[in-house]
Design a protein around this motif. Structure first.
Motif, PDB file in Angstrom:
ATOM      1  N   ASP A 109      56.205  77.008  16.963  1.00  0.00           N
ATOM      2  CA  ASP A 109      57.171  76.554  16.001  1.00  0.00           C
ATOM      3  C   ASP A 109      57.107  75.232  15.559  1.00  0.00           C
ATOM      4  O   ASP A 109      57.041  74.651  14.515  1.00  0.00           O
ATOM      5  CB  ASP A 109      58.337  77.465  16.011  1.00  0.00           C
ATOM      6  N   ALA A 110      57.225  74.459  16.657  1.00  0.00           N
ATOM      7  CA  ALA A 110      57.191  73.027  16.636  1.00  0.00           C
ATOM      8  C   ALA A 110      55.929  72.495  16.205  1.00  0.00           C
ATOM      9  O   ALA A 110      56.056  71.761  15.376  1.00  0.00           O
ATOM     10  CB  ALA A 110      57.598  72.458  18.025  1.00  0.00           C
ATOM     11  N   ASP A 111      54.850  72.812  16.518  1.00  0.00           N
ATOM     12  CA  ASP A 111      53.515  72.676  16.277  1.00  0.00           C
ATOM     13  C   ASP A 111      53.441  72.884  14.457  1.00  0.00           C
ATOM     14  O   ASP A 111      52.732  71.980  13.880  1.00  0.00           O
ATOM     15  CB  ASP A 111      52.492  73.195  16.732  1.00  0.00           C
ATOM     16  N   GLY A 113      55.939  72.792  12.643  1.00  0.00           N
ATOM     17  CA  GLY A 113      56.672  72.149  11.815  1.00  0.00           C
ATOM     18  C   GLY A 113      56.088  70.854  11.718  1.00  0.00           C
ATOM     19  O   GLY A 113      56.071  70.143  10.858  1.00  0.00           O
ATOM     20  N   LEU A 114      55.547  70.511  12.770  1.00  0.00           N
ATOM     21  CA  LEU A 114      54.561  69.085  12.914  1.00  0.00           C
ATOM     22  C   LEU A 114      53.756  68.932  11.832  1.00  0.00           C
ATOM     23  O   LEU A 114      53.450  67.839  11.228  1.00  0.00           O
ATOM     24  CB  LEU A 114      54.329  68.767  14.351  1.00  0.00           C
ATOM     25  N   PRO A 119      52.471  62.865   5.146  1.00  0.00           N
ATOM     26  CA  PRO A 119      53.089  61.746   5.266  1.00  0.00           C
ATOM     27  C   PRO A 119      52.758  60.614   6.515  1.00  0.00           C
ATOM     28  O   PRO A 119      52.683  59.597   6.742  1.00  0.00           O
ATOM     29  CB  PRO A 119      54.406  61.957   5.318  1.00  0.00           C
ATOM     30  N   GLY A 120      52.442  61.694   7.520  1.00  0.00           N
ATOM     31  CA  GLY A 120      51.933  60.710   8.784  1.00  0.00           C
ATOM     32  C   GLY A 120      50.568  60.102   8.743  1.00  0.00           C
ATOM     33  O   GLY A 120      50.438  58.785   9.121  1.00  0.00           O
ATOM     34  N   GLU A 172      53.308  70.151   9.169  1.00  0.00           N
ATOM     35  CA  GLU A 172      53.835  70.012   7.704  1.00  0.00           C
ATOM     36  C   GLU A 172      53.970  68.452   7.375  1.00  0.00           C
ATOM     37  O   GLU A 172      54.059  67.968   6.153  1.00  0.00           O
ATOM     38  CB  GLU A 172      55.501  70.501   7.300  1.00  0.00           C
ATOM     39  N   LEU A 173      54.026  67.738   8.704  1.00  0.00           N
ATOM     40  CA  LEU A 173      54.519  66.360   8.477  1.00  0.00           C
ATOM     41  C   LEU A 173      52.996  65.403   8.360  1.00  0.00           C
ATOM     42  O   LEU A 173      53.109  64.364   8.436  1.00  0.00           O
ATOM     43  CB  LEU A 173      55.165  65.575   9.558  1.00  0.00           C
ATOM     44  N   LEU A 207      49.445  62.807  17.038  1.00  0.00           N
ATOM     45  CA  LEU A 207      50.262  63.810  16.361  1.00  0.00           C
ATOM     46  C   LEU A 207      49.517  64.495  14.928  1.00  0.00           C
ATOM     47  O   LEU A 207      49.612  65.627  14.645  1.00  0.00           O
ATOM     48  CB  LEU A 207      51.647  63.419  15.736  1.00  0.00           C
ATOM     49  N   PHE A 208      48.971  63.463  14.367  1.00  0.00           N
ATOM     50  CA  PHE A 208      48.229  63.833  12.834  1.00  0.00           C
ATOM     51  C   PHE A 208      46.768  63.553  13.055  1.00  0.00           C
ATOM     52  O   PHE A 208      46.125  63.298  12.075  1.00  0.00           O
ATOM     53  CB  PHE A 208      48.769  62.829  11.938  1.00  0.00           C
ATOM     54  N   GLN A 249      56.526  80.771  21.582  1.00  0.00           N
ATOM     55  CA  GLN A 249      56.827  80.625  20.303  1.00  0.00           C
ATOM     56  C   GLN A 249      57.530  79.324  20.041  1.00  0.00           C
ATOM     57  O   GLN A 249      57.315  78.861  18.925  1.00  0.00           O
ATOM     58  CB  GLN A 249      57.807  81.907  19.853  1.00  0.00           C
ATOM     59  N   ALA A 250      58.247  78.859  20.903  1.00  0.00           N
ATOM     60  CA  ALA A 250      59.115  77.518  20.664  1.00  0.00           C
ATOM     61  C   ALA A 250      57.860  76.491  20.438  1.00  0.00           C
ATOM     62  O   ALA A 250      58.234  75.505  19.437  1.00  0.00           O
ATOM     63  CB  ALA A 250      60.024  77.100  21.727  1.00  0.00           C
ATOM     64  N   LEU A 251      56.824  76.470  21.326  1.00  0.00           N
ATOM     65  CA  LEU A 251      55.817  75.620  20.942  1.00  0.00           C
ATOM     66  C   LEU A 251      54.992  75.706  19.749  1.00  0.00           C
ATOM     67  O   LEU A 251      54.597  74.481  18.864  1.00  0.00           O
ATOM     68  CB  LEU A 251      54.762  75.609  22.219  1.00  0.00           C
TER      69      LEU A 251
END
Lengths: 158, 193
Positions: free
Chosen positions: A31-33, A35-36, A42-43, A38-39, A85-86, A27-29
């Motif tokens: 959720d982090a993915d 969040g990323l 701009p990325g 969303e960026l 990342l993007f 779940q942590a991974l």
């Protein structure tokens, strides 16, 4: 005589992470993915800005000034940091290779400028290229690897 | 990493240091996703130093370059702070490409872990978990302060107990070779929690 002092490790992070609560690793991974993700807009915009800055720095023919080398290095490092990342992982790899080339140019290498130009052209192709087949992207990166190996060998001989 | 195991960063205070808005957002999204609630966001070296002097922090994650200043200098400064609760805080240095001229200084700054960009949540979480299991003692010498680097990172924290018994002989050998003396000590800086 200098002194070596040992200090036992009391790991405060471990203590803070102990105890009930938290979330599953999966779940942590996720959720982090999320969040990323969303960026991403701009990325990608930042990657394009970095590429524009690189193109500007290589616009003039001839040897690169120290200032332009530093600008290319800085912007290529930004692309290296963000590409994967993007959704632009191949750009990130090409940018890392460009950083390597620039770092080797503290000595004046005959192949230096052509190697920089080849990397910059590759970055443009990789950015423009939703149409670039995967195999051709891989071939492009393999070519940059060969070029980098050549530059390293040339620098080592200096 | 077992996907069904649990990670709990709810009570962990984390300092993030990055001068770029996007870089900071990336770090913040990753750690917020992990469930961290206490994030100190610092945009300058001066801000980070000020915060570290006044607040207890459990984990420091910093970029290798902060507005033109090398991030590793923050770690070096921190490790040399006398009698500060954060001197031996767990520290992860995040770096992009590192120039040959500063590779050694970056590696020797005293961080617990150096993580290369591009970051991924999986790699970052693995490193956080690894650092949380860290049992390496700290060393202070004339030119280095930080975790004992003779432990191999790849071995994982679970093997550290076995190697600890080997360490004293290693140190004795190193001393003999370099003319150093060793003082074993317990330092209150590392017991700040």
């Amino acid at each position: 005589m200098s002194e070596v002092r040992y200090i036992p490790n009391v790991n405060r992070l471990a203590k803070a992470m102990s105890g009930p609560g938290g979330k599953k690793v999966s779940q942590a991974l996720d959720d982090a993915d999320a969040g990323l993700a969303e960026l991403t807009p701009p990325g990608v915009e930042a990657i394009d800005e970095a590429l524009e800055a690189i193109l500007s720095a290589v616009a003039a023919p001839g040897p690169l000034s120290a200032e332009n080398r530093e600008a290319i290095y800085r912007e290529a490092n930004r692309i290296n940091a963000m590409g994967a990342l993007f959704g632009l992982a191949d750009m990130g790899k090409a940018a890392f290779s460009l950083c390597e080339v620039i770092d080797l140019l503290d000595v004046d290498l005959p192949s230096g400028r052509p190697a920089v130009d080849a990397h910059v052209r590759s970055l443009r192709i990789l950015r423009g290229g939703g149409l670039l087949p995967t195999a051709e992207g891989e071939a492009l990166l393999a070519g940059l690897d060969s070029l980098l190996a050549h530059i390293r060998a040339e620098a080592a001989r200096r | 990493m077992n996907p069904d195991s649990r990670v709990n960063l709810e009570r962990v205070s984390i300092l993030l240091l990055d001068s770029s808005a996007l870089g900071m957002s990336i770090l913040a999204q990753i750690f917020s996703g992990f469930g961290a609630r206490n994030l100190y966001k610092c945009w300058t070296v001066a801000e980070a130093k000020s915060l570290l002097l006044e607040n207890e922090v459990d984990l420091i994650v910093l970029n290798d370059e902060v507005a033109g200043e090398p991030g590793f200098e923050v770690v070096r400064w921190l490790r040399r702070l006398p009698r500060n609760t954060n001197s031996f805080a767990s520290t992860i240095l995040v770096s992009g490409h590192i120039k040959r001229a500063v590779v050694q200084r970056t590696r020797d700054c005293g961080a617990n872990f150096l993580v290369s960009k591009p970051l991924s949540p999986r790699v970052m979480l693995e490193r956080v978990l690894w650092v949380s299991r860290e049992k390496r003692p700290f060393l202070e010498t004339a030119d280095y302060a930080g975790p004992d680097r003779r432990y191999h990172v790849a071995e994982g924290a679970e093997n550290l107990g076995r190697r600890r018994t080997d360490l004293e002989q290693d140190v004795a050998n190193a001393m003999t070779a370099s003319g150093m003396t060793v003082t074993g000590t317990t330092d209150s800086r590392n017991t700040g929690a």
